[in-house]
Design an enzyme around this catalytic site. Sequence first.
Site, PDB file in Angstrom:
ATOM      1  CG  HIS A  17     -33.330 -16.828   3.779  1.00 11.68           C
ATOM      2  ND1 HIS A  17     -34.319 -17.752   4.003  1.00 11.68           N
ATOM      3  CD2 HIS A  17     -32.173 -17.438   4.140  1.00 11.68           C
ATOM      4  CE1 HIS A  17     -33.794 -18.863   4.483  1.00 11.68           C
ATOM      5  NE2 HIS A  17     -32.494 -18.710   4.581  1.00 11.68           N
ATOM      6  CE  LYS A  41     -31.094 -29.982   4.309  1.00 12.26           C
ATOM      7  NZ  LYS A  41     -30.521 -28.647   4.379  1.00 12.26           N
ATOM      8  NE  ARG A  90     -29.301 -18.245  11.045  1.00 15.48           N
ATOM      9  CZ  ARG A  90     -29.782 -19.317  10.437  1.00 15.48           C
ATOM     10  NH1 ARG A  90     -31.071 -19.472  10.334  1.00 15.48           N
ATOM     11  NH2 ARG A  90     -28.983 -20.238   9.967  1.00 15.48           N
TER      12      ARG A  90
END
Length: 164
Positions: A17, A41, A90
Site C-alpha cells: 500500500h 465489515k 497485483r
Amino acid sequence: MHKALCPGSFDPPTLGHLDVIERTAQLFDEVVVAVVANPEKASAFDLEQRTQMLEALTTHLPHVKVGSFSGLLVDYALEQGASCIVKGLRAVSDFDYEIQQAQMNQQLADVDTMFMAARPAYSFLSSSLIKQVASLGGSVTGQVPALVEEALRARFSGRSSHGC
Ligand code: ADP
C-alpha cells in the site's frame, strides 16, 4: 492542480500500500488516502486505528493527507476535488474486480481510475494474508512497516492457534 485519491480498507496498511501511495505522490500535486469506513465489515483495526497508522506512515509526504469515507467512492472523490482514483494492481485477479469498479465510477460521475502495477517484491502481499500470518504467530517483518508490525503483535497477542 492534480489531485488523486488512493482508496482502500488498509486493514492494516502494508508496504505494498505504502509503495503505491509514495509512487502516486510523485505523480500528483496532492494525494488523499481514502480509508473505507464500513461498519458492516468486520475489521481487525477500527477506522481510527487505520487512519492513525496511515497518518504516521505518510508524515514524510506533506502533500499526502489521510481521510475516510462511507458511501460511494465517487462522491468522496468529487467532495475532495480529486480528478483521479489510483489503485494498485497485483495480479489478474485484482484486474477482474477493479476494471468493473473503474468503469462503474466512470459511468456514475466521470471520475477516472489509473492502475499502478504492484512492485514485484510486494505483489503477493494482501492485508488479509498479513492478518492470517500474524494471527498464527508468523513473522511479517519486511512486509509491513514496523509500527504496523507492532500493532499486529498487540492485536493478536495471546492468539496463536486461530485464523482471522
Ligand atoms: P487488500 O486487497 O490488501 O485488502 P485494500 O482493500 O486496502 O487491500 O486495497 C487498497 C488498494 O491497494 C487496492 O487497489 C489494492 O489493489 C491495492 N493493494 C493492496 N495490496 C497491494 C500491494 N501489495 N501492492 C500494490 N497494491 C496493493
